[in-house]
Design a protein around this motif. Structure first.
Motif, mmCIF file in Angstrom:
data_model
loop_
_atom_site.group_PDB
_atom_site.id
_atom_site.type_symbol
_atom_site.label_atom_id
_atom_site.label_comp_id
_atom_site.label_asym_id
_atom_site.label_seq_id
_atom_site.Cartn_x
_atom_site.Cartn_y
_atom_site.Cartn_z
ATOM 1 N N ASP A 41 0.767 -0.992 0.000
ATOM 2 C CA ASP A 41 0.101 -0.344 -0.149
ATOM 3 C C ASP A 41 0.850 1.293 -0.059
ATOM 4 O O ASP A 41 0.651 2.400 -0.634
ATOM 5 C CB ASP A 41 -0.926 0.085 1.165
ATOM 6 C CG ASP A 41 -1.959 -1.237 1.084
ATOM 7 O OD1 ASP A 41 -2.745 -1.105 0.249
ATOM 8 O OD2 ASP A 41 -2.185 -1.807 1.930
ATOM 9 N N VAL A 42 2.011 1.263 0.699
ATOM 10 C CA VAL A 42 2.831 2.596 0.752
ATOM 11 C C VAL A 42 3.422 2.942 -0.385
ATOM 12 O O VAL A 42 3.394 3.841 -0.844
ATOM 13 C CB VAL A 42 3.784 2.397 2.147
ATOM 14 C CG1 VAL A 42 4.908 3.278 2.116
ATOM 15 C CG2 VAL A 42 3.193 2.299 3.572
ATOM 16 N N GLN A 43 4.040 1.804 -1.121
ATOM 17 C CA GLN A 43 4.763 1.980 -2.153
ATOM 18 C C GLN A 43 4.035 2.509 -3.284
ATOM 19 O O GLN A 43 4.493 3.141 -4.349
ATOM 20 C CB GLN A 43 5.578 0.757 -2.889
ATOM 21 C CG GLN A 43 4.682 -0.573 -3.284
ATOM 22 C CD GLN A 43 4.216 -0.240 -4.553
ATOM 23 O OE1 GLN A 43 4.878 0.102 -5.544
ATOM 24 N NE2 GLN A 43 2.802 -0.881 -4.784
ATOM 25 N N ALA A 44 2.509 2.620 -3.245
ATOM 26 C CA ALA A 44 1.761 2.979 -4.357
ATOM 27 C C ALA A 44 1.572 4.493 -4.218
ATOM 28 O O ALA A 44 1.341 5.185 -5.300
ATOM 29 C CB ALA A 44 0.146 2.444 -4.184
ATOM 30 N N CYS A 45 2.242 5.146 -2.866
ATOM 31 C CA CYS A 45 1.827 6.506 -3.059
ATOM 32 C C CYS A 45 3.152 7.423 -2.484
ATOM 33 O O CYS A 45 3.427 8.331 -2.898
ATOM 34 C CB CYS A 45 0.972 6.577 -1.831
ATOM 35 S SG CYS A 45 -0.500 5.970 -1.911
ATOM 36 N N TYR A 46 4.118 6.617 -1.879
ATOM 37 C CA TYR A 46 5.283 7.344 -1.221
ATOM 38 C C TYR A 46 6.717 6.587 -1.521
ATOM 39 O O TYR A 46 6.603 5.368 -1.592
ATOM 40 C CB TYR A 46 5.196 7.422 0.343
ATOM 41 C CG TYR A 46 3.624 7.936 0.705
ATOM 42 C CD1 TYR A 46 3.458 9.074 0.700
ATOM 43 C CD2 TYR A 46 2.956 6.673 1.222
ATOM 44 C CE1 TYR A 46 1.955 9.285 1.130
ATOM 45 C CE2 TYR A 46 1.569 7.036 1.962
ATOM 46 C CZ TYR A 46 1.185 8.367 1.674
ATOM 47 O OH TYR A 46 -0.158 8.805 2.154
ATOM 48 N N PRO A 47 7.817 7.191 -1.486
ATOM 49 C CA PRO A 47 8.904 6.541 -1.436
ATOM 50 C C PRO A 47 9.056 6.004 -0.231
ATOM 51 O O PRO A 47 8.936 6.567 0.827
ATOM 52 C CB PRO A 47 9.947 7.899 -1.632
ATOM 53 C CG PRO A 47 9.206 8.581 -2.351
ATOM 54 C CD PRO A 47 7.850 8.816 -1.684
ATOM 55 N N ILE A 48 9.810 4.589 -0.211
ATOM 56 C CA ILE A 48 10.129 4.151 0.961
ATOM 57 C C ILE A 48 11.684 4.026 1.372
ATOM 58 O O ILE A 48 12.353 3.589 0.262
ATOM 59 C CB ILE A 48 9.795 2.723 1.047
ATOM 60 C CG1 ILE A 48 7.976 2.450 1.003
ATOM 61 C CG2 ILE A 48 10.202 1.785 2.314
ATOM 62 C CD1 ILE A 48 7.628 1.116 0.723
#
Length: 234
Positions: A41-48
């Motif tokens: 879910d995170v990688q769809a919106c933000y850099p990790i």
């Protein structure tokens, strides 16, 4: 200053939590802790990215280029389809007492009040649906951070983390530099022997590593947000 206390339905029977998003609620943060089970879910919106903490490393979802900057906040709230669980949990924290997990609440958090927002407990002391969701969120964070230990150990074992510096020149000519973070060395990962890749894959870590790598493309969107912010200030 945070003031976490053990949550209970006697002292906190009238507790309400405002669940909106905004800088006045403390959401103006540069990044938030994340973990492999949330990466999809995170990688769809933000850099990790990764940062050093307590002698080890942590994975973070990145929202801005400097402390106190969240480029996903606007006058209408949080402008992204997914809000990381480390943000969603506010103002609650998970505690560990022996083998038991406990819920704490930060009474100094600006979301807390006794009149408006989501009730934490029902009028007669029962647990509200909102608190049930909070409990699920805290458990997911706790389990995710346990899983993250093995993932980070695997990255370190194969020397896959490397520091990076990200220099950004905005449309108005101003310079920004992001430093102090780490990412995964994609070439080193691809060059690992088959046995190492198989071990990482069987543990579920290989997919997570490639999600981190894929998330780096979100830097373009982050720069666009920074440009729009600067253009609006001119």
């Amino acid at each position: 200053m945070a003031k976490p206390v053990l949550l209970n339905n006697v002292d906190h029977k009238d507790l309400h939590v405002q669940t909106g998003r905004g800088a006045h609620f403390g959401d103006n943060v540069m990044s938030a802790l994340t973990f492999p089970s949330e990466f999809r879910d995170v990688q769809a919106c933000y850099p990790i990215v990764f940062r050093q903490a307590g002698g080890g490393f942590e994975a973070h979802a990145l929202f801005g280029f400097q402390e106190g900057e969240n480029l996903f906040l606007d006058l209408h709230g949080w402008e992204a389809p997914y809000v990381p669980l480390a943000i969603e949990r506010q103002p609650f924290l998970i505690g560990v007492s022996g083998d038991e997990l406990t819920v704490h609440v930060d009474l100094e958090n600006p979301r807390i009040n006794n009149a408006c927002g989501e009730r934490v407990f029902l009028p007669h002391g029962g647990t509200s649906d909102y608190l049930e969701r909070v409990n699920s969120t805290l458990l997911a964070i706790h389990q995710g951070l346990q899983q993250a230990r093995g993932f980070l150990a695997g990255l370190l074992e194969h020397q896959l983390l490397e520091p990076f510096v990200f220099d950004v020149e905005l449309d108005d000519g101003s310079q920004n530099r992001l430093a102090g973070f780490y990412t995964i060395n994609e070439e080193r990962l691809a060059a690992l022997p088959g046995s190492a890749l198989e071990r990482l894959n069987r543990a579920g870590y290989l997919l997570s590593a490639y999600m981190v790598i894929a998330s780096m493309s979100n830097f373009r969107a982050l720069i666009d947000r920074k440009n729009r912010l600067h253009a609006g200030q001119c």
